[in-house]
Design a protein around this motif. Structure first.
Motif, PDB file in Angstrom:
ATOM      1  N   THR A  50      25.886  51.063  28.319  1.00  0.00           N
ATOM      2  CA  THR A  50      27.321  51.062  28.033  1.00  0.00           C
ATOM      3  C   THR A  50      27.900  49.663  28.116  1.00  0.00           C
ATOM      4  N   VAL A  51      27.541  48.935  29.165  1.00  0.00           N
ATOM      5  CA  VAL A  51      28.009  47.550  29.308  1.00  0.00           C
ATOM      6  C   VAL A  51      27.494  46.700  28.147  1.00  0.00           C
ATOM      7  N   ALA A  52      26.236  46.881  27.782  1.00  0.00           N
ATOM      8  CA  ALA A  52      25.669  46.114  26.668  1.00  0.00           C
ATOM      9  C   ALA A  52      26.358  46.452  25.346  1.00  0.00           C
ATOM     10  N   ALA A  53      26.660  47.727  25.126  1.00  0.00           N
ATOM     11  CA  ALA A  53      27.333  48.122  23.883  1.00  0.00           C
ATOM     12  C   ALA A  53      28.739  47.534  23.798  1.00  0.00           C
ATOM     13  N   ILE A  54      29.451  47.555  24.910  1.00  0.00           N
ATOM     14  CA  ILE A  54      30.787  46.951  24.935  1.00  0.00           C
ATOM     15  C   ILE A  54      30.686  45.451  24.698  1.00  0.00           C
ATOM     16  N   SER A  55      29.688  44.824  25.290  1.00  0.00           N
ATOM     17  CA  SER A  55      29.480  43.387  25.107  1.00  0.00           C
ATOM     18  C   SER A  55      29.155  43.053  23.661  1.00  0.00           C
ATOM     19  N   ILE A  56      28.342  43.867  23.032  1.00  0.00           N
ATOM     20  CA  ILE A  56      28.021  43.638  21.614  1.00  0.00           C
ATOM     21  C   ILE A  56      29.266  43.797  20.754  1.00  0.00           C
ATOM     22  N   PHE A  57      30.068  44.799  21.053  1.00  0.00           N
ATOM     23  CA  PHE A  57      31.305  45.014  20.302  1.00  0.00           C
ATOM     24  C   PHE A  57      32.217  43.794  20.388  1.00  0.00           C
ATOM     25  N   TRP A  58      32.497  43.343  21.606  1.00  0.00           N
ATOM     26  CA  TRP A  58      33.391  42.193  21.776  1.00  0.00           C
ATOM     27  C   TRP A  58      32.751  40.903  21.289  1.00  0.00           C
ATOM     28  N   GLY A  59      31.463  40.762  21.469  1.00  0.00           N
ATOM     29  CA  GLY A  59      30.778  39.584  20.956  1.00  0.00           C
ATOM     30  C   GLY A  59      30.850  39.503  19.448  1.00  0.00           C
ATOM     31  N   THR A  60      30.735  40.653  18.791  1.00  0.00           N
ATOM     32  CA  THR A  60      30.839  40.692  17.334  1.00  0.00           C
ATOM     33  C   THR A  60      32.243  40.320  16.878  1.00  0.00           C
ATOM     34  N   LEU A  61      33.243  40.868  17.545  1.00  0.00           N
ATOM     35  CA  LEU A  61      34.621  40.538  17.175  1.00  0.00           C
ATOM     36  C   LEU A  61      34.934  39.066  17.403  1.00  0.00           C
ATOM     37  N   LEU A  62      34.491  38.556  18.542  1.00  0.00           N
ATOM     38  CA  LEU A  62      34.796  37.165  18.869  1.00  0.00           C
ATOM     39  C   LEU A  62      33.924  36.171  18.111  1.00  0.00           C
ATOM     40  N   SER A  63      32.912  36.648  17.434  1.00  0.00           N
ATOM     41  CA  SER A  63      32.074  35.755  16.637  1.00  0.00           C
ATOM     42  C   SER A  63      32.830  35.189  15.444  1.00  0.00           C
ATOM     43  N   ALA A  64      33.884  35.848  15.038  1.00  0.00           N
ATOM     44  CA  ALA A  64      34.693  35.350  13.930  1.00  0.00           C
ATOM     45  C   ALA A  64      35.315  34.000  14.272  1.00  0.00           C
ATOM     46  N   ILE A  65      35.558  33.767  15.564  1.00  0.00           N
ATOM     47  CA  ILE A  65      36.102  32.466  15.964  1.00  0.00           C
ATOM     48  C   ILE A  65      35.072  31.655  16.758  1.00  0.00           C
ATOM     49  N   LEU A  66      33.818  32.028  16.612  1.00  0.00           N
ATOM     50  CA  LEU A  66      32.639  31.324  17.129  1.00  0.00           C
ATOM     51  C   LEU A  66      32.434  31.387  18.635  1.00  0.00           C
ATOM     52  N   ILE A  67      33.409  31.806  19.414  1.00  0.00           N
ATOM     53  CA  ILE A  67      33.179  31.857  20.865  1.00  0.00           C
ATOM     54  C   ILE A  67      32.362  33.078  21.271  1.00  0.00           C
ATOM     55  N   GLY A  68      32.239  34.036  20.380  1.00  0.00           N
ATOM     56  CA  GLY A  68      31.510  35.251  20.716  1.00  0.00           C
ATOM     57  C   GLY A  68      30.019  35.177  20.444  1.00  0.00           C
ATOM     58  N   ILE A  69      29.563  34.132  19.761  1.00  0.00           N
ATOM     59  CA  ILE A  69      28.147  34.056  19.393  1.00  0.00           C
ATOM     60  C   ILE A  69      27.231  34.000  20.618  1.00  0.00           C
ATOM     61  N   PRO A  70      27.467  33.127  21.599  1.00  0.00           N
ATOM     62  CA  PRO A  70      26.596  33.142  22.784  1.00  0.00           C
ATOM     63  C   PRO A  70      26.690  34.473  23.540  1.00  0.00           C
ATOM     64  N   PHE A  71      27.878  35.028  23.597  1.00  0.00           N
ATOM     65  CA  PHE A  71      28.106  36.312  24.251  1.00  0.00           C
ATOM     66  C   PHE A  71      27.303  37.404  23.551  1.00  0.00           C
ATOM     67  N   LEU A  72      27.296  37.372  22.231  1.00  0.00           N
ATOM     68  CA  LEU A  72      26.572  38.344  21.434  1.00  0.00           C
ATOM     69  C   LEU A  72      25.060  38.200  21.617  1.00  0.00           C
ATOM     70  N   ILE A  73      24.582  36.981  21.677  1.00  0.00           N
ATOM     71  CA  ILE A  73      23.148  36.744  21.880  1.00  0.00           C
ATOM     72  C   ILE A  73      22.702  37.294  23.230  1.00  0.00           C
ATOM     73  N   VAL A  74      23.471  37.011  24.274  1.00  0.00           N
ATOM     74  CA  VAL A  74      23.138  37.522  25.607  1.00  0.00           C
ATOM     75  C   VAL A  74      23.163  39.053  25.619  1.00  0.00           C
ATOM     76  N   ALA A  75      24.123  39.634  24.949  1.00  0.00           N
ATOM     77  CA  ALA A  75      24.228  41.098  24.916  1.00  0.00           C
ATOM     78  C   ALA A  75      23.046  41.720  24.192  1.00  0.00           C
ATOM     79  N   ILE A  76      22.614  41.123  23.102  1.00  0.00           N
ATOM     80  CA  ILE A  76      21.487  41.675  22.353  1.00  0.00           C
ATOM     81  C   ILE A  76      20.189  41.530  23.146  1.00  0.00           C
ATOM     82  N   VAL A  77      20.009  40.401  23.817  1.00  0.00           N
ATOM     83  CA  VAL A  77      18.838  40.226  24.676  1.00  0.00           C
ATOM     84  C   VAL A  77      18.879  41.240  25.827  1.00  0.00           C
ATOM     85  N   SER A  78      20.066  41.517  26.331  1.00  0.00           N
ATOM     86  CA  SER A  78      20.215  42.505  27.406  1.00  0.00           C
ATOM     87  C   SER A  78      19.784  43.892  26.954  1.00  0.00           C
TER      88      SER A  78
END
Length: 133
Positions: free
Chosen positions: A72-100
């Motif tokens: 659940t935490v990983a899914a929420i992280s992927i969701f927010w990481g994907t949204l924030l990737s539009a402004i580039l700050i979510g990319i590292p967050f998204l990578i960590v979430a996918i590895v998680s």
């Protein structure tokens, strides 16, 4: 030559324990509802089980609930990481979430495989309340 084996008590039946581990592995391989069926079976059977089977049921229930919380935490992280990737700050967050997600999957697989081996050997879980093996 005689073999020494440790026999389970008469009231111990680990067949259901092995089936539940199989359901957990099936859920990790793509059939997610199998884990829900497995945890319900473990909750129901855990109350009347002998000490060896009870340790496995406790291990299975803990594996399900910790895994669900982590997914659940990983899914929420992927969701927010994907949204924030539009402004580039979510990319590292998204990578960590996918590895998680991969780490959680591997953790659940190792726990299920280890429990399955212990059940097949007729032994109890070594540390059923531990986060790791």
């Amino acid at each position: 030559m005689t073999e020494s084996t440790t026999a389970l008590p008469r009231d111990e039946n680990l067949a259901l324990v092995i089936v539940i581990y199989g359901l957990y592995v099936a859920s990790l391989l793509g059939f997610a509802p199998a884990a829900l069926v497995g945890v319900i079976m473990a909750h129901v059977a855990g109350g009347t089980a002998g000490p060896v089977a009870a340790s496995h049921y406790r291990f299975q229930v803990q594996t399900f609930w910790i895994g669900l919380a982590a997914w659940t935490v990983a899914a929420i992280s992927i969701f927010w990481g994907t949204l924030l990737s539009a402004i580039l700050i979510g990319i590292p967050f998204l990578i960590v979430a996918i590895v998680s997600v991969g780490a959680i999957w591997l953790w659940a697989l190792v726990r299920s495989a280890a429990g399955l081996v212990w059940a097949a050997q007729g032994s109890s879980c070594h540390r059923p309340d531990s986060l790791f093996l």
